[in-house]
Design a protein around this motif. Sequence first.
Motif, PDB file in Angstrom:
ATOM      1  N   HIS A 488       0.799  -1.227   0.000  1.00  0.00           N
ATOM      2  CA  HIS A 488       0.000   0.000   0.000  1.00  0.00           C
ATOM      3  C   HIS A 488       0.838   1.287   0.000  1.00  0.00           C
ATOM      4  CE1 HIS A 488      -3.800   2.088   1.136  1.00  0.00           C
ATOM      5  NE2 HIS A 488      -2.985   2.916   1.769  1.00  0.00           N
ATOM      6  N   HIS A 492       1.611   4.423  -2.655  1.00  0.00           N
ATOM      7  CA  HIS A 492       1.462   5.862  -2.366  1.00  0.00           C
ATOM      8  C   HIS A 492       2.682   6.629  -2.900  1.00  0.00           C
ATOM      9  CE1 HIS A 492      -2.100   6.765  -0.043  1.00  0.00           C
ATOM     10  NE2 HIS A 492      -1.889   5.819   0.858  1.00  0.00           N
ATOM     11  N   ASP A 512      -0.464   7.503   6.860  1.00  0.00           N
ATOM     12  CA  ASP A 512      -1.916   7.380   6.700  1.00  0.00           C
ATOM     13  C   ASP A 512      -2.540   6.588   7.832  1.00  0.00           C
ATOM     14  OD1 ASP A 512      -1.175   4.804   6.080  1.00  0.00           O
ATOM     15  OD2 ASP A 512      -1.954   4.820   4.028  1.00  0.00           O
ATOM     16  N   THR A 514      -4.279   3.274   7.598  1.00  0.00           N
ATOM     17  CA  THR A 514      -3.929   1.865   7.568  1.00  0.00           C
ATOM     18  C   THR A 514      -3.463   1.442   6.187  1.00  0.00           C
ATOM     19  OG1 THR A 514      -6.135   1.181   6.907  1.00  0.00           O
ATOM     20  CG2 THR A 514      -5.672   1.143   9.256  1.00  0.00           C
ATOM     21  N   ASP A 739      -5.963   7.611  -0.452  1.00  0.00           N
ATOM     22  CA  ASP A 739      -5.966   6.353  -1.201  1.00  0.00           C
ATOM     23  C   ASP A 739      -6.557   6.473  -2.607  1.00  0.00           C
ATOM     24  OD1 ASP A 739      -4.790   5.391   1.030  1.00  0.00           O
ATOM     25  OD2 ASP A 739      -6.302   3.861   1.490  1.00  0.00           O
TER      26      ASP A 739
HETATM   27 FE    FE Z   1      -3.278   4.941   2.393  1.00  0.00          FE
END
Ligand code: FE
Length: 755
Positions: A488, A492, A512, A514, A739
């Motif tokens: 994740h 980003h 962030d 999670t 996200d």
């Molecule tokens: Fe995120």
Amino acid sequence: MAYSCSTESDCIKLRLYGVVQGVGFRPFVAKLAAEHGILGTVKNSGGCVEIVACGQALSLSAFEQALFAHKPNHAQIVYMEKEILPFRDYTEFSILPSDESTGRIFLPADLPVCDSCLVEMEDPSNRRHLHPFISCMSCGPRYSVIERVPYDRDTTTMCDFAMCEACNHEYTNRADRRYHAQTISCHDCGPVLYFKDTSGNISQRAEALDKAVKALQKGGIVAIKGIGGYHLACTPFDQEAVERLRRLKQREHKPFAVLFENVRSIREYCRVSEQEEALLGSPARPIVLLHQGKKRFAPSVCNKSRFVGCFVTYTPLQAMLLKRCGPLVMTSANVSEDPIIKDDEAMFAWQSPLLSGVLYNDRRISIRLDDSVCKITCGRELVLRRSRGYAPLPVVMQGKLHQDTCVFAAGGHLKCSFCFANAPFATLCEHMGDMDSEQNAQAYQENYKRIKELFAFDPKLAICDLHPAYFSTGFAKTLGLPTIQVQHHHAHIAAVIAEHDLQGKVIGVAFDGTGYGTDGAVWGSEFLVCEGDGYKRAAHLKYVTQLNGDEGMKDAKKSALCHLYAAGLESEIDDNRWPVIKAAIDNKVNVHQSSSVGRLFDAVSAYLGICDYNRFEAECALTLENLAAEASEQNVDPIPMAFGIEEESGMLLLDSKPLWQELFANKTKDLRALSLGFHTAVAQAIIDSCIRLREDTKSNTVALSGGVFQNEVLFTLAVKGLEEQGFKVYTNQAVPQNDGGIALGQAYIALAENN
Ligand code: FE
Ligand code: ZN
Ligand code: ZN
């Protein structure tokens, strides 16, 4: 000017990619060709404009330059291909019928009503006087009405309206500003405005508008059909009306946006910088988060937020309404986090005594689009929600990328957006929201199918998040394509790298709520040294045991309990749930390890008694930030506090324990000073870590991403501090930091050529 072909003449073929359809490009080219004595053809081909131009070499190069220099208002040329053709003797320059040949397809975003149309709309002698759907070559709905390519009248929902003779004359007259303008209509042939009141009585045209205006003036809530869906509107000055709107939406607390006639009227309520003014007036007409001034709306409009989301009218109907009603709260018509309602039947089905009526029309909305949301922080234009006005314009990915492979990147879970990428373009789906909503998940699947077909994407590879429980991960795996799972926070940072063409090693800071980590922990404060398609985790917040489940994310008090316990401050805990929670932590039942900085903001906000429950996303962090901002503005000194930094087998660990000790020791002091102290400590931890990582990596490039950087106080402190230390600091700008932007990073990782 007479022109005859000579032997010195050349012939070239130009293919222009980008937004070149639906903006009057072909007539513009024809006019330009005439001016430069060029013969040949122009046509829409798939999604690009193809020009065959024959003429003297000098004229051709002048013509080519002028294409870029004088292109129509809203045209956007992303790139151009050029080919030399054998000479052909044309006798004229003509616009050819569109050809549906495949290739890269670009479709225009919706455009705001232009000034010329507004002038006509207000002119009693004009045949479109007070026509709520006036549009021309350079304005009007675009993406929201498109059903297929190429963009033409009969491929949009305007195909329901046969042009009258007068409109058709304009449409076919090369000199007219409505020449080949696909969305034009008039009172005689266009969509009709209707108003349906609570008893089901329907009025139309001017009477419909009058009824809606009266309902709004009386403090009623009116559903108004817009470009990408229905809005719910009411006056922002009537507290009772705004409260009613909150009840209707079942959204008790999130701030509402306010629509204004122009920037001048916004200035009565907000501070507006020049940069913000330009953004408010830009073709996307996004909602821009602005700092409130002294004059206020009813308190319920903004609730706890110190920002007001403001935007300027972008449809003729809005312009007419606001002229008579003044500023209006405008929020998407949906319940809570569900998709915005776009179809009339769905709107009519929403029966509620809280609703005074529906102002609608018979033009179908093909594609559902929310208003986009932007803000300017540290002089940077950031997009928080990318939808109307931006979608479906592609984001250009920079760097060395595999060509000719189309990939599908599935995105995240909250604020979800996916993308199809074919280097160098990434076409992101408009904002879809939280995939926990079944309706949003349904919309995701429909959008996948629609965008894939519309743009003729043929993905050979799917990329998704590592998180096994994300809806998008599950969806990607059903496609029958080879699938890559990407971490994740790596996604980003890769999104920043893709946007800004960052070369070599990049120190990525992803903060962030999670993200699923490669070690099964929940990550959320990651320093990743990235290069090409790879990364190495280099620093993060020391893990704290947190409780599983959504409630743990909403209930900031639970985050606080976990943090206090980890910091050795159990004595500070006063909560009757504690024995059970403590047992869960001690016995490792229903808990996880977390480096989430989002949870830390929640915990601090709850511990200080500022806000202990997230009724909407990041509410606790936002209220904490408000106090820090207040401290900055009022020159209140921050209470000093800091993280510990330790190194453990090559990994820097940021320990929040010393910070908790300071919070504990100073907890009775000024909350503003404590809040600013906390923000300063987080920023300092970022700066210190980057300095340490610079020693190893020799990299001066920092990429900041993740939803936590939407915190203006933190972002500003971090950017300024890093720049003072000589770092070059980048962040997501074409896509959201949250996200909503990770699909771009996923696509980039899949397409990046290995070093
Ligand atoms: Fe995120
Ligand atoms: Zn116009
Ligand atoms: Zn007409």
